[in-house]
Design a protein around this motif. Sequence first.
Motif, mmCIF file in Angstrom:
data_model
loop_
_atom_site.group_PDB
_atom_site.id
_atom_site.type_symbol
_atom_site.label_atom_id
_atom_site.label_comp_id
_atom_site.label_asym_id
_atom_site.label_seq_id
_atom_site.Cartn_x
_atom_site.Cartn_y
_atom_site.Cartn_z
ATOM 1 N N TRP A 174 -8.631 -1.807 -7.742
ATOM 2 C CA TRP A 174 -7.228 -1.811 -7.362
ATOM 3 C C TRP A 174 -6.755 -3.254 -7.178
ATOM 4 O O TRP A 174 -7.473 -4.086 -6.630
ATOM 5 C CB TRP A 174 -7.034 -1.024 -6.068
ATOM 6 N N PRO A 175 -5.544 -3.578 -7.648
ATOM 7 C CA PRO A 175 -5.042 -4.963 -7.521
ATOM 8 C C PRO A 175 -4.967 -5.433 -6.075
ATOM 9 O O PRO A 175 -4.546 -4.690 -5.188
ATOM 10 C CB PRO A 175 -3.633 -4.883 -8.140
ATOM 11 N N ARG A 176 -5.377 -6.671 -5.864
ATOM 12 C CA ARG A 176 -5.280 -7.258 -4.523
ATOM 13 C C ARG A 176 -3.824 -7.515 -4.154
ATOM 14 O O ARG A 176 -3.404 -7.332 -3.012
ATOM 15 C CB ARG A 176 -6.076 -8.568 -4.467
ATOM 16 N N GLU A 177 -3.038 -7.950 -5.138
ATOM 17 C CA GLU A 177 -1.606 -8.168 -4.954
ATOM 18 C C GLU A 177 -0.891 -7.419 -6.078
ATOM 19 O O GLU A 177 -0.613 -7.980 -7.131
ATOM 20 C CB GLU A 177 -1.275 -9.656 -4.996
ATOM 21 N N PRO A 178 -0.588 -6.137 -5.860
ATOM 22 C CA PRO A 178 0.026 -5.331 -6.931
ATOM 23 C C PRO A 178 1.363 -5.907 -7.389
ATOM 24 O O PRO A 178 2.171 -6.365 -6.572
ATOM 25 C CB PRO A 178 0.196 -3.954 -6.277
ATOM 26 N N SER A 179 1.576 -5.862 -8.678
ATOM 27 C CA SER A 179 2.856 -6.315 -9.237
ATOM 28 C C SER A 179 3.988 -5.360 -8.871
ATOM 29 O O SER A 179 5.159 -5.728 -8.986
ATOM 30 C CB SER A 179 2.742 -6.427 -10.763
ATOM 31 N N LEU A 180 3.627 -4.145 -8.451
ATOM 32 C CA LEU A 180 4.608 -3.145 -8.024
ATOM 33 C C LEU A 180 4.384 -2.872 -6.539
ATOM 34 O O LEU A 180 3.632 -1.966 -6.167
ATOM 35 C CB LEU A 180 4.461 -1.852 -8.845
ATOM 36 N N PRO A 181 5.018 -3.610 -5.661
ATOM 37 C CA PRO A 181 4.755 -3.465 -4.226
ATOM 38 C C PRO A 181 5.223 -2.151 -3.627
ATOM 39 O O PRO A 181 4.823 -1.795 -2.514
ATOM 40 C CB PRO A 181 5.522 -4.646 -3.619
ATOM 41 N N ASP A 182 6.042 -1.398 -4.362
ATOM 42 C CA ASP A 182 6.573 -0.147 -3.818
ATOM 43 C C ASP A 182 5.691 1.063 -4.106
ATOM 44 O O ASP A 182 5.979 2.156 -3.646
ATOM 45 C CB ASP A 182 7.978 0.114 -4.372
ATOM 46 N N ILE A 183 4.610 0.874 -4.856
ATOM 47 C CA ILE A 183 3.749 2.016 -5.172
ATOM 48 C C ILE A 183 2.561 2.048 -4.207
ATOM 49 O O ILE A 183 2.233 1.044 -3.579
ATOM 50 C CB ILE A 183 3.275 1.987 -6.647
ATOM 51 N N VAL A 184 1.928 3.214 -4.116
ATOM 52 C CA VAL A 184 0.783 3.379 -3.209
ATOM 53 C C VAL A 184 -0.358 4.034 -3.960
ATOM 54 O O VAL A 184 -0.162 4.718 -4.974
ATOM 55 C CB VAL A 184 1.151 4.242 -1.981
ATOM 56 N N ARG A 185 -1.568 3.851 -3.441
ATOM 57 C CA ARG A 185 -2.737 4.514 -3.997
ATOM 58 C C ARG A 185 -2.762 5.968 -3.535
ATOM 59 O O ARG A 185 -2.559 6.257 -2.354
ATOM 60 C CB ARG A 185 -4.022 3.820 -3.558
#
Length: 231
Positions: A212-223
Amino acid sequence: MLPKRMVLVTGVLIGTAGLLTALVVGFFSSQGSGSHQLWHERGVARIDQSANGQITFFGSVVDQDGRPIKSAYVRAVIHSINPDWLNAEGGSSQRSKRDEVIVYTNEQGTFKIPAFGNMLQVVEVQHVGHRWLYDLNMGHTKSHPLGDGRGFGFWAHGKAGPYLPIPESPAVFVVVHHASKEVKVAPSPGGAKLPVQTFSGPNDPVPLAPVWPREPSLPDIVRATNNLQAR
């Protein structure tokens, strides 16, 4: 005691000899420096001859649920070294080359990129109604040898071994539908990492797992699940 005139002449001769010596030494010194630089550049150029290789990169594009996405747009940059840079106008400034490649995924959501070079970098993944999920953190660590998972080096450098592409284990790029906020799959570099060759210790390829990305490019999504490993 020498006559004053002789002392004066002798002093001039000694001074002239010193000047000539300085000029000669300076001349050979500058010549030596240039020769050393040329020798160094020729050595680097010889190493460059083996820096590039024929590579085939395997990848796939899936949505937030892991379903394959066909006709996805993938743009990549192939980095290579111009083996003739020593003879090229501009010299070492022409050492690096960049070639752009654009491909689209097939019915199974997969793609492959054959190229000649030493590194491939995926710079853009698009599909209508979707956003690309990737890692903004480019840092390389022991547990994250590929950094952000978008650059794939096919040569050994420093303590890092080359990336080994595997057709049965392609890199996975995730695009998230605009209406979705949960993601069930994590991006994966696919393939394996080859350790640097040593005289001791195992040299078997190390498979690379989804992370899983450490700093996701999509901050509004969740795992959607805790099983997705965070980098």
